[in-house]
Design a protein around this motif. Structure first.
Motif, short mmCIF file in Angstrom:
data_model
loop_
_atom_site.label_atom_id
_atom_site.label_comp_id
_atom_site.label_asym_id
_atom_site.label_seq_id
_atom_site.Cartn_x
_atom_site.Cartn_y
_atom_site.Cartn_z
N LEU A 6 0.85 -1.19 0.00
CA LEU A 6 0.00 0.00 0.00
C LEU A 6 0.89 1.24 0.00
CD1 LEU A 6 -2.65 -1.20 2.62
CD2 LEU A 6 -2.81 -1.27 0.13
N PRO A 7 0.78 2.10 -1.02
CA PRO A 7 1.74 3.21 -1.17
C PRO A 7 1.65 4.27 -0.09
CG PRO A 7 -0.04 3.37 -2.79
CD PRO A 7 -0.20 2.04 -2.12
N TRP A 8 0.50 4.35 0.62
CA TRP A 8 0.35 5.39 1.65
C TRP A 8 0.83 4.93 3.02
CZ3 TRP A 8 -3.67 2.97 -0.93
CH2 TRP A 8 -4.42 2.08 -0.18
N LEU A 9 1.31 3.69 3.12
CA LEU A 9 1.85 3.18 4.37
C LEU A 9 3.36 2.99 4.25
CD1 LEU A 9 -0.72 0.39 5.37
CD2 LEU A 9 -0.62 2.75 6.21
N THR A 10 4.08 3.18 5.36
CA THR A 10 5.52 2.91 5.36
C THR A 10 5.76 1.41 5.22
OG1 THR A 10 5.63 2.63 7.76
CG2 THR A 10 5.93 4.87 6.89
N CYS A 11 7.00 1.03 4.98
CA CYS A 11 7.34 -0.39 4.89
C CYS A 11 6.96 -1.11 6.19
CB CYS A 11 8.84 -0.55 4.62
SG CYS A 11 9.33 0.02 2.98
N PHE A 12 7.27 -0.47 7.32
CA PHE A 12 6.94 -1.08 8.62
C PHE A 12 5.42 -1.28 8.73
CE2 PHE A 12 5.70 -1.08 13.03
CZ PHE A 12 6.68 -1.82 13.66
N ASP A 13 4.65 -0.26 8.37
CA ASP A 13 3.20 -0.34 8.52
C ASP A 13 2.57 -1.33 7.56
OD1 ASP A 13 3.16 1.46 10.61
OD2 ASP A 13 2.84 3.21 9.32
N ASN A 14 3.18 -1.52 6.38
CA ASN A 14 2.68 -2.52 5.45
C ASN A 14 2.80 -3.92 6.05
OD1 ASN A 14 1.78 -2.03 2.48
ND2 ASN A 14 3.27 -0.40 2.86
N VAL A 15 3.92 -4.19 6.69
CA VAL A 15 4.11 -5.49 7.34
C VAL A 15 3.22 -5.60 8.58
CG1 VAL A 15 5.78 -7.05 8.43
CG2 VAL A 15 6.46 -5.67 6.46
N TYR A 16 3.15 -4.51 9.34
CA TYR A 16 2.36 -4.50 10.59
C TYR A 16 0.88 -4.77 10.30
CZ TYR A 16 0.54 -2.88 15.09
OH TYR A 16 -0.10 -2.80 16.32
N LEU A 17 0.39 -4.28 9.18
CA LEU A 17 -1.02 -4.46 8.82
C LEU A 17 -1.36 -5.95 8.75
CD1 LEU A 17 -3.69 -3.12 7.91
CD2 LEU A 17 -2.85 -3.27 5.57
N GLY A 18 -0.49 -6.74 8.10
CA GLY A 18 -0.73 -8.17 8.01
C GLY A 18 -0.61 -8.85 9.36
N VAL A 19 0.39 -8.45 10.13
CA VAL A 19 0.61 -9.03 11.47
C VAL A 19 -0.58 -8.76 12.38
CG1 VAL A 19 2.02 -8.84 13.56
CG2 VAL A 19 3.12 -8.94 11.32
N GLU A 20 -1.10 -7.55 12.31
CA GLU A 20 -2.24 -7.18 13.17
C GLU A 20 -3.48 -7.98 12.82
OE1 GLU A 20 -4.00 -2.99 14.82
OE2 GLU A 20 -3.76 -3.20 12.65
N ARG A 21 -3.69 -8.24 11.51
CA ARG A 21 -4.87 -9.00 11.10
C ARG A 21 -4.82 -10.43 11.62
NH1 ARG A 21 -7.89 -6.65 6.88
NH2 ARG A 21 -7.91 -4.42 7.36
N VAL A 22 -3.62 -11.00 11.69
CA VAL A 22 -3.48 -12.40 12.10
C VAL A 22 -3.39 -12.54 13.62
CG1 VAL A 22 -2.03 -14.47 11.93
CG2 VAL A 22 -2.39 -13.02 9.92
N PHE A 23 -2.62 -11.66 14.27
CA PHE A 23 -2.33 -11.83 15.70
C PHE A 23 -2.94 -10.76 16.60
CE2 PHE A 23 1.33 -13.58 13.31
CZ PHE A 23 1.26 -14.90 13.73
N GLY A 24 -3.70 -9.81 16.00
CA GLY A 24 -4.18 -8.65 16.75
C GLY A 24 -5.04 -8.96 17.96
N GLN A 25 -5.81 -10.05 17.91
CA GLN A 25 -6.69 -10.38 19.04
C GLN A 25 -5.99 -11.24 20.09
OE1 GLN A 25 -10.34 -12.05 17.54
NE2 GLN A 25 -10.94 -10.15 16.51
N LYS A 26 -4.76 -11.68 19.80
CA LYS A 26 -4.04 -12.56 20.73
C LYS A 26 -2.89 -11.84 21.42
CE LYS A 26 -4.79 -16.41 17.52
NZ LYS A 26 -4.11 -17.42 16.66
N GLU A 27 -2.34 -10.81 20.78
CA GLU A 27 -1.12 -10.18 21.28
C GLU A 27 -1.30 -8.68 21.41
OE1 GLU A 27 1.81 -13.43 19.05
OE2 GLU A 27 1.92 -11.30 18.53
#
Length: 263
Positions: free
Chosen positions: A89-110
């Protein structure tokens, strides 16, 4: 080895204006945990279609696909996909692009601290820590693909699906990323299915190479076991007899058996 993915008598057809088009037929394949499998064949043989079926992006017309003991009925976090286009996603930083996927998978557990640590670890694993705060438009194509791979691995999928991930890159960048991927796979023990047109890439990275016949109605023609020790070094392999044998077997299938049939 334990089977992670089982493909059982799978066929895929599409309805077109000219009638029913059969893309794949009678696909039977088992992919084991920790195995790297490449799908190779001429254009139009259904490589990406088969990868999309494993991803759950499309459902088969015939047969069944099973992942980790459950039938594949749609996309799921246990199956991460890396496309030829990095899809950042061009409006997100590299960190936030990776974080977006991580949050979708682990957001309710961690908690957020652990999510951020998981994101940073994935970025460091592909040696992109220096670019974490940059936007996709500020980095090269090879760097974007590294971030796409980091995002996929950060989700800790059971299986990583790659659709010609290095196809759009120049030869030197492609070689560097192939070596990078070898290191990441060695660290994680990942199960990988990859679509490629590159014979050398298939032999370098794979435990098995699945060769598809020409379409339409393509199926598995041959499966080649690559008996090369890991980790692999491309310079050493250049003069290795087993590497040469594997490469010749794939070329014979693609450019003699299949070309002759098409003619």
């Amino acid at each position: 080895m334990k089977p992670l993915v089982q493909i059982q008598n799978v066929g895929m057809s599409f309805e077109t204006k000219k009638g029913r088009f059969v893309a794949l037929r009678d696909i039977n394949l088992q992919i084991n945990e920790g195995e790297v499998v490449s799908l190779i064949g001429h254009s139009g043989c259904g490589k990406s279609t088969l990868l999309n079926l494993i991803a759950g992006l499309t459902l088969p017309t015939d047969g069944a696909l099973i992942c980790n003991g459950r039938e594949i009925a749609g996309p799921g976090p246990e199956r991460a996909v890396v496309f030829q286009n990095h899809s950042l996603l061009p409006w997100l930083t590299c960190f936030d692009n990776v974080y977006l996927g991580v949050e979708r998978v682990f957001g309710q557990k961690e908690g957020k601290d652990k999510l951020r640590a998981r994101t940073q670890a994935a970025i460091e694993m592909v040696h992109m820590g220096h670019a974490a705060t940059k936007y996709p438009g500020e980095i090269s194509g090879g760097m974007k693909q590294r971030i796409g791979i980091a995002r996929a691995f950060a989700m800790e999928p059971k299986i990583l699906l790659m659709d010609e991930p290095f196809g759009a890159l120049d030869a030197l960048t492609r070689a560097a990323l192939q070596d990078e991927l070898i290191g990441v796979m060695q660290k994680t023990g990942a199960t990988v299915v990859m679509v490629t047109h590159d014979v050398d890439e298939a032999v370098l990275l794979s435990d098995r190479v699945v060769m598809l016949t020409n379409g339409p109605a393509a199926t598995i023609g041959e499966i080649l076991d690559v008996r090369l020790d890991k980790p692999r070094d491309r310079l050493t392999l250049a003069t290795d007899a087993e590497y040469t044998r594997c490469r010749a077997a794939i070329i014979e299938f693609l450019y003699q058996k299949q070309v002759r049939k098409a003619a």
